[in-house]
Design a protein around this motif. Structure first.
Motif, PDB file in Angstrom:
ATOM      1  N   LYS A  71       0.847  -1.198   0.000  1.00 53.01           N
ATOM      2  CA  LYS A  71       0.000   0.000   0.000  1.00 53.01           C
ATOM      3  C   LYS A  71       0.883   1.248   0.000  1.00 53.01           C
ATOM      4  CE  LYS A  71      -3.658  -2.240   2.636  1.00 53.01           C
ATOM      5  NZ  LYS A  71      -4.473  -2.171   3.856  1.00 53.01           N
ATOM      6  N   PRO A  72       0.484   2.290  -0.728  1.00 52.20           N
ATOM      7  CA  PRO A  72       1.301   3.507  -0.756  1.00 52.20           C
ATOM      8  C   PRO A  72       1.249   4.291   0.560  1.00 52.20           C
ATOM      9  CG  PRO A  72      -0.672   3.803  -2.078  1.00 52.20           C
ATOM     10  CD  PRO A  72      -0.651   2.370  -1.647  1.00 52.20           C
ATOM     11  N   TYR A  73       0.177   4.100   1.342  1.00 54.95           N
ATOM     12  CA  TYR A  73       0.017   4.787   2.632  1.00 54.95           C
ATOM     13  C   TYR A  73      -0.503   3.785   3.656  1.00 54.95           C
ATOM     14  CZ  TYR A  73       0.476   9.239   0.207  1.00 54.95           C
ATOM     15  OH  TYR A  73       0.950  10.290  -0.536  1.00 54.95           O
ATOM     16  N   LEU A  74      -0.080   3.953   4.897  1.00 53.78           N
ATOM     17  CA  LEU A  74      -0.602   3.177   6.024  1.00 53.78           C
ATOM     18  C   LEU A  74      -1.089   4.146   7.087  1.00 53.78           C
ATOM     19  CD1 LEU A  74       2.145   0.413   6.477  1.00 53.78           C
ATOM     20  CD2 LEU A  74      -0.142   0.126   5.508  1.00 53.78           C
ATOM     21  N   ASN A  75      -2.169   3.782   7.767  1.00 48.28           N
ATOM     22  CA  ASN A  75      -2.625   4.592   8.892  1.00 48.28           C
ATOM     23  C   ASN A  75      -1.707   4.323  10.070  1.00 48.28           C
ATOM     24  OD1 ASN A  75      -4.790   5.970   7.769  1.00 48.28           O
ATOM     25  ND2 ASN A  75      -6.140   4.228   8.036  1.00 48.28           N
ATOM     26  N   VAL A  76      -1.149   5.384  10.621  1.00 49.87           N
ATOM     27  CA  VAL A  76      -0.172   5.279  11.699  1.00 49.87           C
ATOM     28  C   VAL A  76      -0.619   6.175  12.848  1.00 49.87           C
ATOM     29  CG1 VAL A  76       2.231   5.736  12.329  1.00 49.87           C
ATOM     30  CG2 VAL A  76       1.699   4.802  10.075  1.00 49.87           C
ATOM     31  N   SER A  77      -0.487   5.659  14.064  1.00 48.65           N
ATOM     32  CA  SER A  77      -0.770   6.458  15.247  1.00 48.65           C
ATOM     33  C   SER A  77       0.532   7.096  15.713  1.00 48.65           C
ATOM     34  CB  SER A  77      -1.348   5.584  16.359  1.00 48.65           C
ATOM     35  OG  SER A  77      -1.495   6.338  17.541  1.00 48.65           O
ATOM     36  N   ILE A  78       0.541   8.419  15.749  1.00 46.21           N
ATOM     37  CA  ILE A  78       1.701   9.161  16.237  1.00 46.21           C
ATOM     38  C   ILE A  78       1.224  10.050  17.376  1.00 46.21           C
ATOM     39  CG2 ILE A  78       3.509  10.820  15.650  1.00 46.21           C
ATOM     40  CD1 ILE A  78       3.246   9.845  12.723  1.00 46.21           C
ATOM     41  N   ASP A  79       1.695   9.747  18.586  1.00 45.90           N
ATOM     42  CA  ASP A  79       1.265  10.472  19.788  1.00 45.90           C
ATOM     43  C   ASP A  79      -0.257  10.502  19.915  1.00 45.90           C
ATOM     44  OD1 ASP A  79       3.844  10.957  20.644  1.00 45.90           O
ATOM     45  OD2 ASP A  79       3.992  12.847  19.558  1.00 45.90           O
ATOM     46  N   GLY A  80      -0.912   9.384  19.589  1.00 44.41           N
ATOM     47  CA  GLY A  80      -2.350   9.261  19.765  1.00 44.41           C
ATOM     48  C   GLY A  80      -3.193   9.751  18.603  1.00 44.41           C
ATOM     49  N   GLU A  81      -2.588  10.377  17.622  1.00 45.03           N
ATOM     50  CA  GLU A  81      -3.320  10.860  16.449  1.00 45.03           C
ATOM     51  C   GLU A  81      -3.068   9.908  15.283  1.00 45.03           C
ATOM     52  OE1 GLU A  81      -5.345  13.534  16.359  1.00 45.03           O
ATOM     53  OE2 GLU A  81      -4.961  13.864  18.496  1.00 45.03           O
ATOM     54  N   VAL A  82      -4.150   9.397  14.665  1.00 45.43           N
ATOM     55  CA  VAL A  82      -4.031   8.451  13.563  1.00 45.43           C
ATOM     56  C   VAL A  82      -4.201   9.179  12.242  1.00 45.43           C
ATOM     57  CG1 VAL A  82      -4.993   6.373  12.498  1.00 45.43           C
ATOM     58  CG2 VAL A  82      -4.922   6.577  14.990  1.00 45.43           C
ATOM     59  N   GLY A  83      -3.312   8.868  11.306  1.00 41.77           N
ATOM     60  CA  GLY A  83      -3.412   9.470   9.982  1.00 41.77           C
ATOM     61  C   GLY A  83      -2.573   8.714   8.979  1.00 41.77           C
ATOM     62  N   PRO A  84      -2.798   8.969   7.684  1.00 40.24           N
ATOM     63  CA  PRO A  84      -2.049   8.265   6.644  1.00 40.24           C
ATOM     64  C   PRO A  84      -0.599   8.756   6.555  1.00 40.24           C
ATOM     65  CG  PRO A  84      -3.482   9.904   5.662  1.00 40.24           C
ATOM     66  CD  PRO A  84      -3.770   9.911   7.127  1.00 40.24           C
ATOM     67  N   VAL A  85       0.317   7.788   6.438  1.00 39.26           N
ATOM     68  CA  VAL A  85       1.746   8.091   6.292  1.00 39.26           C
ATOM     69  C   VAL A  85       2.249   7.303   5.093  1.00 39.26           C
ATOM     70  CG1 VAL A  85       4.019   7.956   7.373  1.00 39.26           C
ATOM     71  CG2 VAL A  85       2.024   8.495   8.760  1.00 39.26           C
ATOM     72  N   LYS A  86       3.021   7.976   4.247  1.00 38.41           N
ATOM     73  CA  LYS A  86       3.553   7.346   3.032  1.00 38.41           C
ATOM     74  C   LYS A  86       4.548   6.238   3.389  1.00 38.41           C
ATOM     75  CE  LYS A  86       5.854   8.545  -1.228  1.00 38.41           C
ATOM     76  NZ  LYS A  86       5.303   8.682  -2.453  1.00 38.41           N
ATOM     77  N   THR A  87       4.443   5.129   2.689  1.00 33.75           N
ATOM     78  CA  THR A  87       5.370   4.016   2.888  1.00 33.75           C
ATOM     79  C   THR A  87       6.562   4.150   1.957  1.00 33.75           C
ATOM     80  OG1 THR A  87       4.201   2.624   1.284  1.00 33.75           O
ATOM     81  CG2 THR A  87       3.518   2.449   3.598  1.00 33.75           C
ATOM     82  N   PRO A  88       7.682   3.548   2.309  1.00 29.22           N
ATOM     83  CA  PRO A  88       7.949   2.745   3.501  1.00 29.22           C
ATOM     84  C   PRO A  88       8.079   3.630   4.738  1.00 29.22           C
ATOM     85  CG  PRO A  88       9.974   2.994   2.258  1.00 29.22           C
ATOM     86  CD  PRO A  88       8.879   3.636   1.444  1.00 29.22           C
ATOM     87  N   LEU A  89       7.830   3.025   5.902  1.00 28.26           N
ATOM     88  CA  LEU A  89       7.976   3.726   7.176  1.00 28.26           C
ATOM     89  C   LEU A  89       9.373   3.419   7.719  1.00 28.26           C
ATOM     90  CD1 LEU A  89       4.562   2.694   8.767  1.00 28.26           C
ATOM     91  CD2 LEU A  89       5.053   4.675   7.337  1.00 28.26           C
ATOM     92  N   ASN A  90      10.096   4.445   8.078  1.00 30.39           N
ATOM     93  CA  ASN A  90      11.463   4.293   8.576  1.00 30.39           C
ATOM     94  C   ASN A  90      11.565   4.873   9.982  1.00 30.39           C
ATOM     95  OD1 ASN A  90      12.571   3.286   6.013  1.00 30.39           O
ATOM     96  ND2 ASN A  90      12.057   5.325   5.288  1.00 30.39           N
TER      97      ASN A  90
END
Length: 105
Positions: A71-90
């Motif tokens: 998938k080009p984006y994954l939903n990621v929780s960062i400090d409790g806020e969830v949103g789409p982040v472009k992959t790959p995640l590093n």
């Protein structure tokens, strides 16, 4: 996949806590092929202190991890806020990257 700063404890009532905050490692927890029901079952194993014995659950500690996806984006929780982040995640630990100032007691 859960990635956190420092080693997270996963057993009994201490689940989700950290014994130290400066060990310069990422804590990576992977539930393989998780369904909602299986995540609930894994939660109970964590409370019972038996999570590390589950065949479909892995934990490791590292200074750097990369998460790849079709998938080009994954939903990621960062400090409790969830949103789409472009992959790959590093993710990478950079020791002493920020200076923390603590008031005198």
């Amino acid at each position: 996949v859960f990635i956190g700063n420092n080693e997270y404890l996963i057993g009994g009532l201490e689940t989700g806590t950290r014994s130290e905050l400066n060990n310069h490692k990422l804590s990576v927890h992977i539930a393989h092929n998780p369904s909602r029901l299986r995540l609930i079952v894994l939660s109970f194993h964590a409370l019972l202190g038996d999570l590390q014995n589950q065949k479909d659950f892995d934990v490791f500690h590292t200074e750097k991890v990369n998460v790849e996806s079709f998938k080009p984006y994954l939903n990621v929780s960062i400090d409790g806020e969830v949103g789409p982040v472009k992959t790959p995640l590093n993710y990478e630990i950079i020791p002493n990257a920020i200076k923390v100032i603590v008031p005198k007691k």
